[in-house]
Scaffold this motif. Sequence first.
Motif, mmCIF file in Angstrom:
data_model
loop_
_atom_site.group_PDB
_atom_site.id
_atom_site.type_symbol
_atom_site.label_atom_id
_atom_site.label_comp_id
_atom_site.label_asym_id
_atom_site.label_seq_id
_atom_site.Cartn_x
_atom_site.Cartn_y
_atom_site.Cartn_z
ATOM 1 N N THR A 89 0.809 -1.220 0.000
ATOM 2 C CA THR A 89 0.000 0.000 0.000
ATOM 3 C C THR A 89 0.847 1.277 0.000
ATOM 4 O OG1 THR A 89 -0.130 -0.046 2.408
ATOM 5 C CG2 THR A 89 -1.901 -1.141 1.185
ATOM 6 N N GLY A 90 2.151 1.160 -0.097
ATOM 7 C CA GLY A 90 3.028 2.330 -0.079
ATOM 8 C C GLY A 90 4.072 2.193 1.012
ATOM 9 N N LYS A 91 4.603 3.326 1.428
ATOM 10 C CA LYS A 91 5.631 3.319 2.463
ATOM 11 C C LYS A 91 5.013 3.029 3.819
ATOM 12 C CE LYS A 91 8.574 6.537 0.040
ATOM 13 N NZ LYS A 91 9.077 7.897 -0.029
ATOM 14 N N GLU A 92 5.606 2.101 4.531
ATOM 15 C CA GLU A 92 5.155 1.728 5.874
ATOM 16 C C GLU A 92 6.227 2.185 6.855
ATOM 17 O OE1 GLU A 92 2.837 -2.267 4.311
ATOM 18 O OE2 GLU A 92 4.741 -2.483 5.330
ATOM 19 N N THR A 93 5.841 2.994 7.836
ATOM 20 C CA THR A 93 6.798 3.598 8.758
ATOM 21 C C THR A 93 6.430 3.273 10.200
ATOM 22 O OG1 THR A 93 7.081 5.423 7.205
ATOM 23 C CG2 THR A 93 7.882 5.774 9.443
ATOM 24 N N LEU A 94 7.439 2.928 10.990
ATOM 25 C CA LEU A 94 7.294 2.709 12.429
ATOM 26 C C LEU A 94 8.396 3.488 13.143
ATOM 27 C CD1 LEU A 94 6.779 -1.157 12.421
ATOM 28 C CD2 LEU A 94 5.037 0.556 12.873
ATOM 29 N N THR A 95 8.105 4.016 14.314
ATOM 30 C CA THR A 95 9.099 4.726 15.113
ATOM 31 C C THR A 95 9.339 3.948 16.393
ATOM 32 O OG1 THR A 95 8.353 6.823 14.204
ATOM 33 C CG2 THR A 95 9.665 6.919 16.213
ATOM 34 N N VAL A 96 10.619 3.730 16.709
ATOM 35 C CA VAL A 96 10.999 2.951 17.886
ATOM 36 C C VAL A 96 11.992 3.766 18.710
ATOM 37 C CG1 VAL A 96 12.111 0.830 18.690
ATOM 38 C CG2 VAL A 96 10.712 0.785 16.631
ATOM 39 N N PRO A 97 11.726 3.953 20.017
ATOM 40 C CA PRO A 97 12.725 4.611 20.855
ATOM 41 C C PRO A 97 13.891 3.648 21.106
ATOM 42 C CG PRO A 97 10.772 4.081 22.143
ATOM 43 C CD PRO A 97 10.502 3.676 20.726
ATOM 44 N N ASN A 98 15.090 4.098 20.888
ATOM 45 C CA ASN A 98 16.272 3.237 21.035
ATOM 46 C C ASN A 98 16.780 3.329 22.475
ATOM 47 O OD1 ASN A 98 18.288 1.505 20.419
ATOM 48 N ND2 ASN A 98 19.492 2.942 19.226
ATOM 49 N N HIS A 99 16.007 2.765 23.401
ATOM 50 C CA HIS A 99 16.349 2.784 24.826
ATOM 51 C C HIS A 99 16.829 1.399 25.266
ATOM 52 C CE1 HIS A 99 13.169 6.208 25.256
ATOM 53 N NE2 HIS A 99 14.274 6.632 24.703
ATOM 54 N N ALA A 100 17.515 1.358 26.384
ATOM 55 C CA ALA A 100 18.044 0.096 26.902
ATOM 56 C C ALA A 100 16.924 -0.883 27.233
ATOM 57 C CB ALA A 100 18.900 0.344 28.129
ATOM 58 N N GLU A 101 15.818 -0.392 27.768
ATOM 59 C CA GLU A 101 14.651 -1.239 28.062
ATOM 60 C C GLU A 101 13.398 -0.413 27.835
ATOM 61 O OE1 GLU A 101 12.852 -3.088 32.018
ATOM 62 O OE2 GLU A 101 14.769 -3.995 31.476
ATOM 63 N N LEU A 102 12.503 -0.940 27.007
ATOM 64 C CA LEU A 102 11.262 -0.237 26.713
ATOM 65 C C LEU A 102 10.206 -0.558 27.757
ATOM 66 C CD1 LEU A 102 11.054 -0.855 22.857
ATOM 67 C CD2 LEU A 102 11.939 1.153 24.037
ATOM 68 N N ASP A 103 9.376 0.417 28.072
ATOM 69 C CA ASP A 103 8.259 0.186 28.984
ATOM 70 C C ASP A 103 7.281 -0.792 28.348
ATOM 71 O OD1 ASP A 103 9.218 1.968 30.887
ATOM 72 O OD2 ASP A 103 8.093 3.665 30.051
ATOM 73 N N THR A 104 6.516 -1.469 29.171
ATOM 74 C CA THR A 104 5.551 -2.446 28.693
ATOM 75 C C THR A 104 4.546 -1.803 27.740
ATOM 76 O OG1 THR A 104 5.775 -3.645 30.770
ATOM 77 C CG2 THR A 104 3.889 -4.205 29.403
ATOM 78 N N GLY A 105 4.047 -0.638 28.102
ATOM 79 C CA GLY A 105 3.075 0.057 27.258
ATOM 80 C C GLY A 105 3.656 0.446 25.911
ATOM 81 N N THR A 106 4.937 0.815 25.895
ATOM 82 C CA THR A 106 5.601 1.173 24.649
ATOM 83 C C THR A 106 5.728 -0.052 23.757
ATOM 84 O OG1 THR A 106 6.835 2.907 25.810
ATOM 85 C CG2 THR A 106 7.668 2.228 23.652
ATOM 86 N N CYS A 107 6.109 -1.188 24.334
ATOM 87 C CA CYS A 107 6.203 -2.438 23.562
ATOM 88 C C CYS A 107 4.841 -2.818 22.994
ATOM 89 C CB CYS A 107 6.730 -3.575 24.426
ATOM 90 S SG CYS A 107 8.503 -3.557 24.649
ATOM 91 N N GLN A 108 3.795 -2.662 23.794
ATOM 92 C CA GLN A 108 2.440 -2.970 23.329
ATOM 93 C C GLN A 108 2.049 -2.060 22.175
ATOM 94 O OE1 GLN A 108 -0.014 -2.696 26.869
ATOM 95 N NE2 GLN A 108 -0.692 -4.790 26.540
ATOM 96 N N ALA A 109 2.371 -0.778 22.288
ATOM 97 C CA ALA A 109 2.027 0.177 21.237
ATOM 98 C C ALA A 109 2.766 -0.147 19.942
ATOM 99 C CB ALA A 109 2.350 1.596 21.697
ATOM 100 N N ILE A 110 4.044 -0.502 20.040
ATOM 101 C CA ILE A 110 4.824 -0.868 18.854
ATOM 102 C C ILE A 110 4.245 -2.132 18.233
ATOM 103 C CG2 ILE A 110 7.084 -1.634 18.032
ATOM 104 C CD1 ILE A 110 8.288 0.231 20.233
ATOM 105 N N PHE A 111 3.903 -3.117 19.066
ATOM 106 C CA PHE A 111 3.297 -4.358 18.573
ATOM 107 C C PHE A 111 1.997 -4.056 17.826
ATOM 108 C CE2 PHE A 111 0.346 -7.909 19.154
ATOM 109 C CZ PHE A 111 1.077 -8.947 18.603
ATOM 110 N N ARG A 112 1.167 -3.208 18.410
ATOM 111 C CA ARG A 112 -0.124 -2.862 17.811
ATOM 112 C C ARG A 112 0.073 -2.128 16.478
ATOM 113 N NH1 ARG A 112 -2.218 -1.181 22.192
ATOM 114 N NH2 ARG A 112 -1.528 0.961 22.045
#
Length: 80
Positions: A39-62
Amino acid sequence: MRRLKRLSGAEVIAILANFGFQVHSQKGSHVKLRRQGITGKETLTVPNHAELDTGTCQAIFRQASKYIPESELYPYFYSP
């Protein structure tokens, strides 16, 4: 019920690289990953931290589930 793994930003970037995402740019600690999809360009943003918060991991997964089937992502993000 399976538990969400505690992942680092680098681990999430490596997981998404398995699905064809490549680092497009970085601003501060946030890495923008992109791939050319059907469908075109697919973009995701990920914070490059030592350990991601649970909510952040869930949001990235979603968000990644919009582009990659959940059944393929699930083993990477959830413990057995």
